[in-house]
Design an enzyme around this catalytic site. Structure first.
Site, PDB file in Angstrom:
ATOM      1  N   SER A  75       5.075 -12.415   1.238  1.00 15.90           N
ATOM      2  CA  SER A  75       5.324 -12.974   2.567  1.00 15.90           C
ATOM      3  C   SER A  75       4.581 -14.288   2.755  1.00 15.90           C
ATOM      4  O   SER A  75       4.909 -15.052   3.655  1.00 15.90           O
ATOM      5  CB  SER A  75       4.915 -11.981   3.650  1.00 15.90           C
ATOM      6  OG  SER A  75       3.576 -11.601   3.476  1.00 15.90           O
TER       7      SER A  75
ATOM      8  N   HIS B  71      12.272 -11.497   0.646  1.00 22.95           N
ATOM      9  CA  HIS B  71      11.245 -11.130   1.620  1.00 22.95           C
ATOM     10  C   HIS B  71      11.795 -10.235   2.731  1.00 22.95           C
ATOM     11  O   HIS B  71      12.542 -10.691   3.596  1.00 22.95           O
ATOM     12  CB  HIS B  71      10.647 -12.422   2.231  1.00 22.95           C
ATOM     13  CG  HIS B  71       9.587 -12.167   3.247  1.00 22.95           C
ATOM     14  ND1 HIS B  71       9.435 -12.919   4.384  1.00 22.95           N
ATOM     15  CD2 HIS B  71       8.619 -11.213   3.301  1.00 22.95           C
ATOM     16  CE1 HIS B  71       8.426 -12.439   5.091  1.00 22.95           C
ATOM     17  NE2 HIS B  71       7.919 -11.412   4.453  1.00 22.95           N
TER      18      HIS B  71
ATOM     19  N   GLU C 214      14.904 -12.438   3.774  1.00 19.42           N
ATOM     20  CA  GLU C 214      14.942 -13.868   3.456  1.00 19.42           C
ATOM     21  C   GLU C 214      15.026 -14.010   1.939  1.00 19.42           C
ATOM     22  O   GLU C 214      14.199 -13.438   1.213  1.00 19.42           O
ATOM     23  CB  GLU C 214      13.660 -14.553   3.950  1.00 19.42           C
ATOM     24  CG  GLU C 214      13.515 -14.557   5.450  1.00 19.42           C
ATOM     25  CD  GLU C 214      12.191 -15.167   5.915  1.00 19.42           C
ATOM     26  OE1 GLU C 214      12.182 -15.774   6.985  1.00 19.42           O
ATOM     27  OE2 GLU C 214      11.163 -15.034   5.215  1.00 19.42           O
TER      28      GLU C 214
ATOM     29  N   ASN D 253       8.115 -16.262   9.468  1.00 21.32           N
ATOM     30  CA  ASN D 253       6.680 -16.424   9.729  1.00 21.32           C
ATOM     31  C   ASN D 253       6.329 -17.864  10.105  1.00 21.32           C
ATOM     32  O   ASN D 253       5.255 -18.116  10.649  1.00 21.32           O
ATOM     33  CB  ASN D 253       5.859 -15.964   8.527  1.00 21.32           C
ATOM     34  CG  ASN D 253       5.824 -14.447   8.442  1.00 21.32           C
ATOM     35  OD1 ASN D 253       6.071 -13.760   9.431  1.00 21.32           O
ATOM     36  ND2 ASN D 253       5.545 -13.924   7.268  1.00 21.32           N
TER      37      ASN D 253
HETATM   38  P1  NAI Z   1       0.878  -1.503  -0.116  1.00 26.76           P
HETATM   39  O1  NAI Z   1      -0.576  -1.698  -0.303  1.00 26.76           O
HETATM   40  O2  NAI Z   1       1.370  -0.478   0.848  1.00 26.76           O
HETATM   41  O3  NAI Z   1       1.538  -1.174  -1.542  1.00 26.76           O
HETATM   42  C1  NAI Z   1       1.276  -1.898  -2.693  1.00 26.76           C
HETATM   43  C2  NAI Z   1       1.500  -0.992  -3.909  1.00 26.76           C
HETATM   44  O4  NAI Z   1       1.466  -1.779  -5.074  1.00 26.76           O
HETATM   45  C3  NAI Z   1       0.448   0.092  -4.057  1.00 26.76           C
HETATM   46  O5  NAI Z   1       1.080   1.336  -4.241  1.00 26.76           O
HETATM   47  C4  NAI Z   1      -0.324  -0.324  -5.292  1.00 26.76           C
HETATM   48  O6  NAI Z   1      -0.805   0.763  -6.046  1.00 26.76           O
HETATM   49  C5  NAI Z   1       0.720  -1.092  -6.063  1.00 26.76           C
HETATM   50  N1  NAI Z   1       0.192  -2.100  -6.979  1.00 26.76           N
HETATM   51  C6  NAI Z   1      -0.802  -2.981  -6.754  1.00 26.76           C
HETATM   52  N2  NAI Z   1      -0.948  -3.774  -7.817  1.00 26.76           N
HETATM   53  C7  NAI Z   1      -0.025  -3.401  -8.737  1.00 26.76           C
HETATM   54  C8  NAI Z   1       0.337  -3.853 -10.027  1.00 26.76           C
HETATM   55  N3  NAI Z   1      -0.295  -4.881 -10.581  1.00 26.76           N
HETATM   56  N4  NAI Z   1       1.351  -3.245 -10.657  1.00 26.76           N
HETATM   57  C9  NAI Z   1       2.007  -2.219 -10.089  1.00 26.76           C
HETATM   58  N5  NAI Z   1       1.695  -1.734  -8.873  1.00 26.76           N
HETATM   59  C10 NAI Z   1       0.707  -2.319  -8.193  1.00 26.76           C
HETATM   60  O7  NAI Z   1       1.463  -2.948   0.237  1.00 26.76           O
HETATM   61  P2  NAI Z   1       2.779  -3.326   1.070  1.00 26.76           P
HETATM   62  O8  NAI Z   1       2.438  -3.418   2.495  1.00 26.76           O
HETATM   63  O9  NAI Z   1       3.876  -2.440   0.638  1.00 26.76           O
HETATM   64  O10 NAI Z   1       3.035  -4.827   0.561  1.00 26.76           O
HETATM   65  C11 NAI Z   1       3.481  -5.106  -0.724  1.00 26.76           C
HETATM   66  C12 NAI Z   1       3.951  -6.540  -0.808  1.00 26.76           C
HETATM   67  O11 NAI Z   1       4.938  -6.798   0.200  1.00 26.76           O
HETATM   68  C13 NAI Z   1       2.887  -7.610  -0.633  1.00 26.76           C
HETATM   69  O12 NAI Z   1       3.179  -8.700  -1.444  1.00 26.76           O
HETATM   70  C14 NAI Z   1       3.050  -7.999   0.823  1.00 26.76           C
HETATM   71  O13 NAI Z   1       2.602  -9.284   1.112  1.00 26.76           O
HETATM   72  C15 NAI Z   1       4.562  -7.910   0.974  1.00 26.76           C
HETATM   73  N6  NAI Z   1       5.001  -7.711   2.348  1.00 26.76           N
HETATM   74  C16 NAI Z   1       4.372  -6.793   3.152  1.00 26.76           C
HETATM   75  C17 NAI Z   1       4.797  -6.611   4.457  1.00 26.76           C
HETATM   76  C18 NAI Z   1       4.127  -5.619   5.358  1.00 26.76           C
HETATM   77  O14 NAI Z   1       4.319  -5.701   6.571  1.00 26.76           O
HETATM   78  N7  NAI Z   1       3.359  -4.668   4.836  1.00 26.76           N
HETATM   79  C19 NAI Z   1       5.908  -7.396   5.012  1.00 26.76           C
HETATM   80  C20 NAI Z   1       6.534  -8.285   4.060  1.00 26.76           C
HETATM   81  C21 NAI Z   1       6.064  -8.441   2.803  1.00 26.76           C
END
Ligand code: NAI
Length: 508
Positions: free
Chosen positions: A125, A146, A158, A196
């Site tokens: 994001s 996104h 997006e 954003n």
């Molecule tokens: P989260 O923390 O809930 O999940 C991330 C997952 O990725 C975890 O299960 C973790 O174990 C895993 N992980 C971390 N590093 C890893 C790797 N190197 N290889 C494989 N798995 C790995 O995070 P969330 O909220 O789901 O966000 C994920 C992505 O989405 C980020 O890039 C974030 O910026 C983006 N995003 C998040 C939004 C939100 O509102 N939470 C909205 C839009 C985008």
């Protein structure tokens, strides 16, 4: 060769199965796409699969999907134990931790595993898609994809072209977003992409209004909800999102644009973040929450004593007429002469100006002057604004007059642009600048903002509804008053206002 997104045998890999990865997996599987789930944390992908199936089971219980759909969707979700098992995927969507180096490393590893035409999509994001792609041997295969949280409910994605993304790959991802049941909009790789970036006007200007002491935060929320039609006021939104999320986004967009004044964050927000006063998640933000409910905020008692006589400025004739109609309906003496009598309450109708400037330029007594915002009409919540000298008795009389038919009234201190004019002008101006930078088409900007931010209209649609000339006048007046380049109008707005055409008009 590009990926055939319509194929019934399409299979995608999802790396990172947290909140976002799960949501993306759900909508992909629901639309007949085979999904392979991988997470670095042992057991996490399996838990994610179970969580998605539990969500689907609830939908089936509620009758939103059939038992057959539940079974078919569940069968599309697979867990893999190693990245190498993603070799057959045609598209990989990463939703791992928001860290540039970690994402780069993942894509480098994947490039040694996947097929030559496999697309690598990132759900980032805030990071640059171009920077992530820089780690790849084939940067043309990297596309931003996104989504918003919660993915199944926020029906927008997006699709972001990095500098070197092959257009066919971005087009394939647009088709994939649509196949997943979402509205897919296309954006250039720029800070904040569309949503954003566009979101900067609402909260940063509201914080500025608060910082200037123009009104209490709850009054700003009431005006933006009830008069401007937003689902939530800016401070309710900040509390919901959490200052730990909102402030870094404000800083990130501001700094990525090299301190562009339009996005300047607020010192008030930084202080709240430092103090841990984050919002709903800590039980206290702008509002205090008990069992999830915000404590009620004060509502000023409506005074009853009406003014003896009222004179209304006709500087903007239609607005003057609208105010005159209220005065007449209230049975209060309306003065129709070119200048007010000695005792009359003087009503002015600002367009980007403050009450003091209008009183002094129109030769009125500032102690008897009250301004009213007419930009959004007068049938919903009305905003009144005093000069620093307005006599409290006349301020209250104006309040009584404008509340006489039961319409709620907010009384604020003097401010160039009042509340709604200021915030809406900033939203429209930023939307126009996104169009000017060709980040996306005008139609996609408005679609992304209405779906991604839940605004009642997109920024360009708001500008058209309120009048591009009015928005330009508000910004020019505010820029003059504050001497702040934050309010300088976007060329996109200026040209379309001068030409008298819709802000959605693209160049021939
Ligand atoms: P989260 O923390 O809930 O999940 C991330 C997952 O990725 C975890 O299960 C973790 O174990 C895993 N992980 C971390 N590093 C890893 C790797 N190197 N290889 C494989 N798995 C790995 O995070 P969330 O909220 O789901 O966000 C994920 C992505 O989405 C980020 O890039 C974030 O910026 C983006 N995003 C998040 C939004 C939100 O509102 N939470 C909205 C839009 C985008």
């Amino acid at each position: 060769m590009t990926v055939d997104i319509t194929s019934s045998s399409l299979s995608i890999g999802i790396v990172g199965t947290g909140a976002m990865g799960r949501g993306i997996a759900q909508i992909a599987a629901q639309n007949g796409i085979r999904v392979m789930l991988f997470d670095a944390l042992p057991g996490a992908a399996g838990n994610a699969r179970e969580a998605v199936i539990a969500t689907l089971a609830k939908l089936a219980e509620k009758g939103k999907i059939t038992a057959e759909q539940l079974a078919a969707t569940s069968a599309k979700l697979e867990v893999v134990a190693a990245l190498t098992e993603l070799a057959s995927a045609q598209v990989i969507v990463e939703a791992i931790v928001e860290n540039l180096d970690v994402k780069k490393q993942l894509f480098q590893q994947l490039e040694d595993i996947i097929a030559a035409d496999c697309i690598l999509a990132t759900n980032t994001s805030s990071l640059s898609v171009t920077s992530i792609a820089a780690a790849c041997k084939r940067p043309e295969r990297v596309v931003g994809f996104h989504f918003f949280n919660p993915v199944p409910l926020m029906k927008i994605v997006e699709v972001i072209d990095g500098l070197l993304t092959a257009p066919a790959n971005a087009e394939a991802m647009l088709a994939l977003g649509q196949r997943m049941g979402h509205t897919a909009v296309r954006a250039k790789d720029t800070p904040g992409f569309i949503v954003n970036h566009a979101g900067r006007g609402f909260v940063t200007e509201a914080l500025r209004i608060l910082g200037e002491g123009v009104a209490d935060f709850w009054e700003v929320d009431r005006v933006m909800r009830e008069a401007a039609g937003f689902r939530m006021g800016p401070f309710e939104l900040l509390d919901l999102t959490g200052m730990d999320v909102s402030h870094p986004v404000m800083e990130s967009v501001y700094n990525q644009y090299y301190q562009e004044p339009r996005y300047r964050p607020s010192a008030l927000a930084a202080q709240r973040l430092a103090g841990g006063v984050l919002g709903r998640k800590t039980g206290r933000g702008f509002y205090t929450y008990t069992n999830g409910a915000a404590e009620p905020m004060p509502v000023a008692a409506v005074p009853t004593a009406l003014p003896a006589s009222v004179w209304v400025s006709q500087a903007i004739p239609a607005w003057g007429d609208a105010v005159r109609a209220i005065v007449t309906k209230a049975g209060v003496t309306l003065e129709t002469g070119p200048a007010p009598s000695r005792d009359a309450l003087c009503i002015v109708t600002p367009l980007g100006t403050d009450a003091t400037t209008l009183a002094t330029t129109q030769g009125l007594d500032a102690a008897r002057t009250v301004a009213v915002d007419c930009l959004l009409g007068l049938d919903k919540r009305r905003t009144l604004m005093t000069t620093p000298l307005t006599a409290p008795g006349l301020r209250d009389a104006a309040h009584a007059l404008f509340a006489i038919d039961g319409t709620p009234v907010s009384v604020i201190r003097d401010s160039a642009g009042l509340i709604a004019q200021r915030i809406l002008a900033c939203i429209v101006n930023i939307g126009c600048d996104i169009a000017q930078q060709r980040v996306a088409t005008p139609g996609d900007i408005d679609r992304a903002v209405t779906l991604g931010l839940g605004y009642p209209k997109g920024p360009l649609g708001f500008g058209d509804a309120l009048g591009a000339k009015n928005i330009l006048a508000i910004l020019e007046s505010m820029q003059g008053f504050y001497g702040d380049p934050r309010y300088r109008p976007s060329p996109w707005l200026k040209r379309r206002a001068l030409l008298g055409v819709s802000l959605l008009t693209e160049e021939n």
